[in-house]
Scaffold this motif. Structure first.
Motif, short mmCIF file in Angstrom:
data_model
loop_
_atom_site.label_atom_id
_atom_site.label_comp_id
_atom_site.label_asym_id
_atom_site.label_seq_id
_atom_site.Cartn_x
_atom_site.Cartn_y
_atom_site.Cartn_z
N ASN A 214 -2.38 25.31 -21.25
CA ASN A 214 -2.73 25.87 -22.56
C ASN A 214 -3.70 24.96 -23.30
N GLN A 215 -3.49 23.65 -23.22
CA GLN A 215 -4.40 22.71 -23.87
C GLN A 215 -5.78 22.79 -23.25
N LEU A 216 -5.82 22.88 -21.94
CA LEU A 216 -7.10 22.89 -21.24
C LEU A 216 -7.89 24.16 -21.55
N THR A 217 -7.23 25.31 -21.49
CA THR A 217 -7.94 26.57 -21.73
C THR A 217 -8.28 26.76 -23.20
N ASN A 218 -7.58 26.10 -24.09
CA ASN A 218 -7.97 26.15 -25.50
C ASN A 218 -9.24 25.35 -25.74
N GLU A 219 -9.38 24.23 -25.02
CA GLU A 219 -10.57 23.40 -25.17
C GLU A 219 -11.74 23.94 -24.37
N ILE A 220 -11.44 24.52 -23.20
CA ILE A 220 -12.48 25.09 -22.34
C ILE A 220 -12.16 26.56 -22.17
N ASN A 221 -12.64 27.39 -23.06
CA ASN A 221 -12.15 28.78 -23.09
C ASN A 221 -12.61 29.61 -21.90
N HIS A 222 -13.58 29.11 -21.12
CA HIS A 222 -14.02 29.86 -19.95
C HIS A 222 -13.39 29.31 -18.66
N ALA A 223 -12.49 28.34 -18.78
CA ALA A 223 -11.79 27.84 -17.59
C ALA A 223 -10.86 28.91 -17.05
N LYS A 224 -10.78 29.02 -15.73
CA LYS A 224 -9.94 30.05 -15.12
C LYS A 224 -9.45 29.58 -13.76
N LYS A 225 -8.40 30.19 -13.30
CA LYS A 225 -7.87 29.87 -11.97
C LYS A 225 -8.84 30.41 -10.91
N ALA A 226 -9.05 29.60 -9.89
CA ALA A 226 -9.98 29.99 -8.82
C ALA A 226 -9.37 31.08 -7.95
N LEU A 227 -10.23 31.92 -7.42
CA LEU A 227 -9.82 32.99 -6.51
C LEU A 227 -10.40 32.74 -5.13
N LEU A 228 -9.68 33.14 -4.11
CA LEU A 228 -10.18 33.00 -2.75
C LEU A 228 -11.29 34.00 -2.49
N THR A 229 -12.23 33.61 -1.64
CA THR A 229 -13.28 34.53 -1.24
C THR A 229 -12.72 35.54 -0.24
N PRO A 230 -13.34 36.72 -0.14
CA PRO A 230 -12.80 37.78 0.74
C PRO A 230 -12.72 37.40 2.21
N ASN A 231 -13.50 36.41 2.65
CA ASN A 231 -13.49 36.07 4.07
C ASN A 231 -12.24 35.28 4.49
N ILE A 232 -11.43 34.83 3.52
CA ILE A 232 -10.18 34.13 3.84
C ILE A 232 -9.08 35.16 3.99
N ARG A 233 -8.50 35.21 5.16
CA ARG A 233 -7.55 36.26 5.49
C ARG A 233 -6.11 35.74 5.44
N LEU A 234 -5.27 36.47 4.70
CA LEU A 234 -3.85 36.16 4.60
C LEU A 234 -3.06 37.36 5.09
N SER A 235 -1.95 37.11 5.77
CA SER A 235 -1.10 38.20 6.22
C SER A 235 -0.40 38.85 5.02
N ALA A 236 0.21 39.98 5.23
CA ALA A 236 0.85 40.74 4.15
C ALA A 236 1.94 39.95 3.45
N GLU A 237 2.55 39.00 4.14
CA GLU A 237 3.63 38.20 3.53
C GLU A 237 3.14 37.33 2.37
N PHE A 238 1.82 37.15 2.23
CA PHE A 238 1.26 36.29 1.19
C PHE A 238 0.88 37.07 -0.08
N SER A 239 1.28 38.32 -0.19
CA SER A 239 0.78 39.18 -1.26
C SER A 239 1.13 38.67 -2.67
N GLN A 240 2.23 37.94 -2.83
CA GLN A 240 2.65 37.49 -4.15
C GLN A 240 2.38 36.00 -4.38
#
Length: 260
Positions: free
Chosen positions: A222-248
Protein backbone atom coordinates in the motif's frame (compact mmCIF):
# COMPACT_ATOMS: atom_id res chain seq x y z
CA UNK A 1 1.88 -33.07 5.96
CA UNK A 2 2.61 -34.26 2.41
CA UNK A 3 3.11 -37.99 2.60
CA UNK A 4 6.00 -38.35 0.17
CA UNK A 5 7.99 -35.43 1.63
CA UNK A 6 7.87 -36.69 5.19
CA UNK A 7 9.39 -33.96 7.30
CA UNK A 8 8.32 -30.48 6.19
CA UNK A 9 5.22 -29.21 4.45
CA UNK A 10 5.56 -26.75 1.58
CA UNK A 11 3.57 -23.52 1.73
CA UNK A 12 2.40 -24.37 -1.78
CA UNK A 13 2.18 -27.72 -3.53
CA UNK A 14 0.96 -28.20 -7.09
CA UNK A 15 1.36 -31.66 -8.52
CA UNK A 16 -0.69 -33.57 -11.11
CA UNK A 17 -2.38 -36.70 -9.81
CA UNK A 18 -0.65 -38.95 -12.33
CA UNK A 19 2.86 -37.54 -11.91
CA UNK A 20 5.44 -40.33 -11.75
CA UNK A 21 9.07 -40.09 -10.72
CA UNK A 22 9.75 -42.96 -13.12
CA UNK A 23 9.46 -40.52 -16.04
CA UNK A 24 11.82 -37.82 -14.78
CA UNK A 25 14.22 -38.28 -17.68
CA UNK A 26 11.51 -36.54 -19.74
CA UNK A 27 11.19 -33.55 -17.37
CA UNK A 28 13.08 -30.30 -16.79
CA UNK A 29 13.83 -29.37 -13.16
CA UNK A 30 13.94 -25.66 -12.23
CA UNK A 31 15.22 -24.78 -8.74
CA UNK A 32 15.12 -21.32 -7.15
CA UNK A 33 17.11 -20.52 -4.01
CA UNK A 34 15.88 -17.29 -2.45
CA UNK A 35 16.72 -15.37 0.71
CA UNK A 36 13.64 -16.59 2.59
CA UNK A 37 12.42 -19.48 0.46
CA UNK A 38 13.40 -22.52 -1.56
CA UNK A 39 11.21 -23.70 -4.43
CA UNK A 40 11.35 -25.97 -7.41
CA UNK A 41 9.18 -26.48 -10.47
CA UNK A 42 8.95 -29.22 -13.07
CA UNK A 43 8.33 -28.74 -16.77
CA UNK A 44 7.11 -31.31 -19.27
CA UNK A 45 7.60 -30.39 -22.92
CA UNK A 46 7.78 -26.69 -22.05
CA UNK A 47 4.72 -26.63 -19.75
CA UNK A 48 5.00 -26.25 -15.96
CA UNK A 49 3.20 -29.17 -14.33
CA UNK A 50 4.45 -29.07 -10.72
CA UNK A 51 5.62 -26.55 -8.12
CA UNK A 52 6.71 -26.85 -4.49
CA UNK A 53 7.48 -23.79 -2.39
CA UNK A 54 9.17 -23.95 1.03
CA UNK A 55 10.01 -21.42 3.72
CA UNK A 56 13.26 -22.06 5.58
CA UNK A 57 12.67 -23.65 9.02
CA UNK A 58 13.64 -21.58 12.04
CA UNK A 59 15.72 -24.43 13.50
CA UNK A 60 17.98 -24.89 10.46
CA UNK A 61 20.36 -22.69 8.51
CA UNK A 62 19.65 -22.19 4.84
CA UNK A 63 22.48 -24.51 3.84
CA UNK A 64 21.37 -27.20 6.29
CA UNK A 65 17.86 -27.10 4.91
CA UNK A 66 19.00 -27.26 1.29
CA UNK A 67 21.21 -30.28 1.95
CA UNK A 68 18.48 -32.11 3.85
CA UNK A 69 15.73 -31.51 1.31
CA UNK A 70 17.89 -32.66 -1.61
CA UNK A 71 18.83 -35.82 0.24
CA UNK A 72 15.34 -36.63 1.51
CA UNK A 73 12.87 -35.40 -1.09
CA UNK A 74 11.94 -38.22 -3.51
CA UNK A 75 12.00 -35.94 -6.58
CA UNK A 76 15.08 -33.85 -5.84
CA UNK A 77 17.08 -36.91 -4.83
CA UNK A 78 16.62 -38.32 -8.34
CA UNK A 79 19.53 -37.66 -10.71
CA UNK A 80 18.10 -38.41 -14.13
CA UNK A 81 16.34 -35.17 -15.09
CA UNK A 82 16.39 -34.06 -18.70
CA UNK A 83 17.84 -30.69 -17.62
CA UNK A 84 18.54 -29.04 -14.25
CA UNK A 85 18.51 -25.26 -13.86
CA UNK A 86 19.42 -23.57 -10.57
CA UNK A 87 18.36 -19.93 -10.10
CA UNK A 88 20.32 -17.88 -7.59
CA UNK A 89 19.63 -14.51 -5.98
CA UNK A 90 22.49 -12.28 -4.93
CA UNK A 91 22.53 -9.09 -2.87
CA UNK A 92 26.00 -8.19 -4.10
CA UNK A 93 26.44 -7.77 -7.86
CA UNK A 94 27.59 -5.39 -10.57
CA UNK A 95 26.94 -4.95 -14.30
CA UNK A 96 29.71 -4.73 -16.89
CA UNK A 97 29.21 -4.14 -20.63
CA UNK A 98 29.95 -6.90 -23.11
CA UNK A 99 31.02 -10.50 -22.73
CA UNK A 100 33.43 -11.69 -20.05
CA UNK A 101 34.90 -14.95 -18.80
CA UNK A 102 35.51 -16.32 -15.31
CA UNK A 103 39.00 -14.82 -14.99
CA UNK A 104 37.86 -11.34 -16.03
CA UNK A 105 34.86 -11.57 -13.70
CA UNK A 106 37.19 -12.27 -10.77
CA UNK A 107 39.50 -9.42 -11.78
CA UNK A 108 36.64 -6.93 -12.03
CA UNK A 109 35.26 -8.06 -8.69
CA UNK A 110 38.57 -7.67 -6.88
CA UNK A 111 39.09 -4.25 -8.45
CA UNK A 112 35.68 -3.05 -7.25
CA UNK A 113 35.26 -4.89 -3.94
CA UNK A 114 38.58 -6.43 -3.01
CA UNK A 115 39.00 -10.06 -2.00
CA UNK A 116 35.68 -11.99 -2.14
CA UNK A 117 33.99 -12.67 1.17
CA UNK A 118 34.93 -15.90 2.92
CA UNK A 119 32.75 -18.80 1.76
CA UNK A 120 31.68 -17.09 -1.46
CA UNK A 121 32.24 -17.70 -5.16
CA UNK A 122 32.24 -15.07 -7.89
CA UNK A 123 30.10 -15.97 -10.91
CA UNK A 124 28.78 -14.09 -13.92
CA UNK A 125 25.62 -14.18 -16.01
CA UNK A 126 24.91 -12.97 -19.53
CA UNK A 127 21.93 -10.76 -20.25
CA UNK A 128 21.51 -9.31 -23.73
CA UNK A 129 24.64 -7.19 -24.42
CA UNK A 130 25.89 -7.13 -20.84
CA UNK A 131 27.21 -9.34 -18.06
CA UNK A 132 26.33 -9.36 -14.37
CA UNK A 133 29.05 -10.37 -11.93
CA UNK A 134 27.67 -11.62 -8.64
CA UNK A 135 28.57 -13.26 -5.37
CA UNK A 136 27.20 -16.72 -4.58
CA UNK A 137 27.34 -19.13 -1.65
CA UNK A 138 30.26 -21.49 -2.28
CA UNK A 139 29.00 -24.19 0.08
CA UNK A 140 25.68 -24.36 -1.77
CA UNK A 141 27.37 -24.51 -5.16
CA UNK A 142 29.85 -27.20 -4.12
CA UNK A 143 27.01 -29.31 -2.72
CA UNK A 144 24.83 -28.96 -5.83
CA UNK A 145 27.67 -29.70 -8.26
CA UNK A 146 28.60 -32.79 -6.31
CA UNK A 147 24.98 -33.88 -5.90
CA UNK A 148 24.00 -33.63 -9.57
CA UNK A 149 27.37 -33.36 -11.38
CA UNK A 150 28.64 -29.98 -12.52
CA UNK A 151 28.05 -30.86 -16.17
CA UNK A 152 24.35 -31.42 -15.52
CA UNK A 153 23.53 -28.08 -13.85
CA UNK A 154 22.97 -24.70 -15.45
CA UNK A 155 23.36 -21.79 -13.01
CA UNK A 156 21.23 -18.68 -13.62
CA UNK A 157 21.10 -15.35 -11.83
CA UNK A 158 17.50 -14.26 -11.18
CA UNK A 159 17.92 -10.92 -12.98
CA UNK A 160 19.15 -12.63 -16.15
CA UNK A 161 15.71 -14.25 -16.52
CA UNK A 162 13.71 -11.02 -16.47
CA UNK A 163 12.04 -10.21 -19.81
CA UNK A 164 13.58 -6.76 -20.19
CA UNK A 165 12.31 -5.20 -23.40
CA UNK A 166 11.98 -1.75 -24.95
CA UNK A 167 9.11 -0.62 -22.73
CA UNK A 168 11.41 0.88 -20.08
CA UNK A 169 10.41 -1.60 -17.39
CA UNK A 170 11.74 -1.29 -13.89
CA UNK A 171 11.35 -4.52 -11.91
CA UNK A 172 11.18 -4.51 -8.13
CA UNK A 173 11.83 -8.04 -6.87
CA UNK A 174 11.01 -8.48 -3.18
CA UNK A 175 12.84 -11.38 -1.54
CA UNK A 176 11.24 -11.30 1.92
CA UNK A 177 14.03 -9.16 3.38
CA UNK A 178 14.74 -6.42 0.85
CA UNK A 179 14.28 -5.42 -2.76
CA UNK A 180 16.24 -6.08 -5.96
CA UNK A 181 15.84 -3.35 -8.58
CA UNK A 182 16.56 -4.08 -12.26
CA UNK A 183 16.19 -1.97 -15.40
CA UNK A 184 17.87 -1.73 -18.81
CA UNK A 185 17.19 1.84 -19.98
CA UNK A 186 19.35 3.79 -20.71
CA UNK A 187 21.69 0.95 -19.71
CA UNK A 188 21.33 -2.24 -17.71
CA UNK A 189 21.64 -1.89 -13.97
CA UNK A 190 20.64 -4.00 -11.00
CA UNK A 191 21.25 -3.60 -7.31
CA UNK A 192 19.85 -4.52 -3.91
CA UNK A 193 18.31 -2.33 -1.22
CA UNK A 194 16.98 -3.37 2.17
CA UNK A 195 14.41 -0.55 2.01
CA UNK A 196 12.59 0.02 -1.30
CA UNK A 197 12.14 3.70 -0.36
CA UNK A 198 15.89 4.17 -0.87
CA UNK A 199 15.94 3.02 -4.48
CA UNK A 200 16.85 5.37 -7.31
CA UNK A 201 13.73 7.55 -7.65
CA UNK A 202 14.68 8.57 -11.21
CA UNK A 203 13.57 5.09 -12.33
CA UNK A 204 10.09 5.34 -10.93
CA UNK A 205 8.54 7.16 -13.86
CA UNK A 206 8.98 3.95 -15.87
CA UNK A 207 6.68 0.93 -15.93
CA UNK A 208 7.24 -0.31 -12.39
CA UNK A 209 6.54 -4.04 -12.16
CA UNK A 210 6.34 -5.78 -8.79
CA UNK A 211 7.36 -9.41 -8.35
CA UNK A 212 8.30 -11.74 -5.53
CA UNK A 213 7.35 -11.80 -1.87
CA UNK A 214 4.82 -8.96 -1.74
CA UNK A 215 1.01 -9.00 -1.76
CA UNK A 216 -1.70 -6.38 -2.08
CA UNK A 217 -2.56 -7.00 1.59
CA UNK A 218 0.86 -5.97 2.84
CA UNK A 219 1.44 -2.53 4.37
CA UNK A 220 4.54 -2.23 2.18
CA UNK A 221 2.43 -2.76 -0.95
CA UNK A 222 0.00 0.00 0.00
CA UNK A 223 2.84 2.40 0.78
CA UNK A 224 4.57 1.62 -2.48
CA UNK A 225 1.50 1.99 -4.70
CA UNK A 226 0.53 5.21 -2.95
CA UNK A 227 3.93 6.68 -3.77
CA UNK A 228 4.15 5.11 -7.24
CA UNK A 229 0.56 5.07 -8.45
CA UNK A 230 1.40 3.29 -11.72
CA UNK A 231 3.23 0.40 -10.00
CA UNK A 232 1.55 -2.94 -10.66
CA UNK A 233 2.11 -6.65 -10.28
CA UNK A 234 3.87 -8.18 -13.27
CA UNK A 235 2.05 -10.60 -15.55
CA UNK A 236 3.51 -13.55 -17.40
CA UNK A 237 3.80 -13.37 -21.15
CA UNK A 238 1.53 -15.71 -23.17
CA UNK A 239 4.45 -17.91 -24.25
CA UNK A 240 4.90 -19.21 -20.67
CA UNK A 241 2.72 -22.27 -20.35
CA UNK A 242 1.21 -23.49 -17.08
CA UNK A 243 -0.94 -26.57 -16.61
CA UNK A 244 -4.56 -26.22 -15.47
CA UNK A 245 -3.54 -26.84 -11.84
CA UNK A 246 -1.91 -23.37 -11.78
CA UNK A 247 -5.12 -21.45 -12.52
CA UNK A 248 -5.34 -19.80 -9.07
CA UNK A 249 -1.65 -19.11 -8.54
CA UNK A 250 -0.14 -15.68 -7.84
CA UNK A 251 1.93 -15.38 -11.03
CA UNK A 252 3.92 -12.38 -9.84
CA UNK A 253 5.22 -14.28 -6.81
CA UNK A 254 6.70 -17.04 -8.96
CA UNK A 255 7.63 -14.76 -11.85
CA UNK A 256 11.33 -15.64 -11.80
CA UNK A 257 11.00 -19.41 -11.81
CA UNK A 258 8.28 -19.28 -14.47
CA UNK A 259 10.62 -17.31 -16.73
CA UNK A 260 13.34 -19.95 -16.40
Amino acid sequence: MIEDIGYIEPVLLIKPEKFSIENIEQYDLCIEIGATYFRFAIKAEGTFISLEDFQYPVNQTQNEFIKSIFNEHPYLAARFWKTIKVILHSTKKTVVPGEIDADLASQVWETLYGTPEKGSSILYARTDQNSIIFQANKEQLDFLFKFYSEKKITIKLAESLLPLGDEQETYLLFDGKGCHLTYNTPQLNCYYAIDWKKIDKSRLHQNVLLIGEITEYATEFNQLTNEINHAKKALLTPNIRLSAEFSQIAEFRYFIIFNS
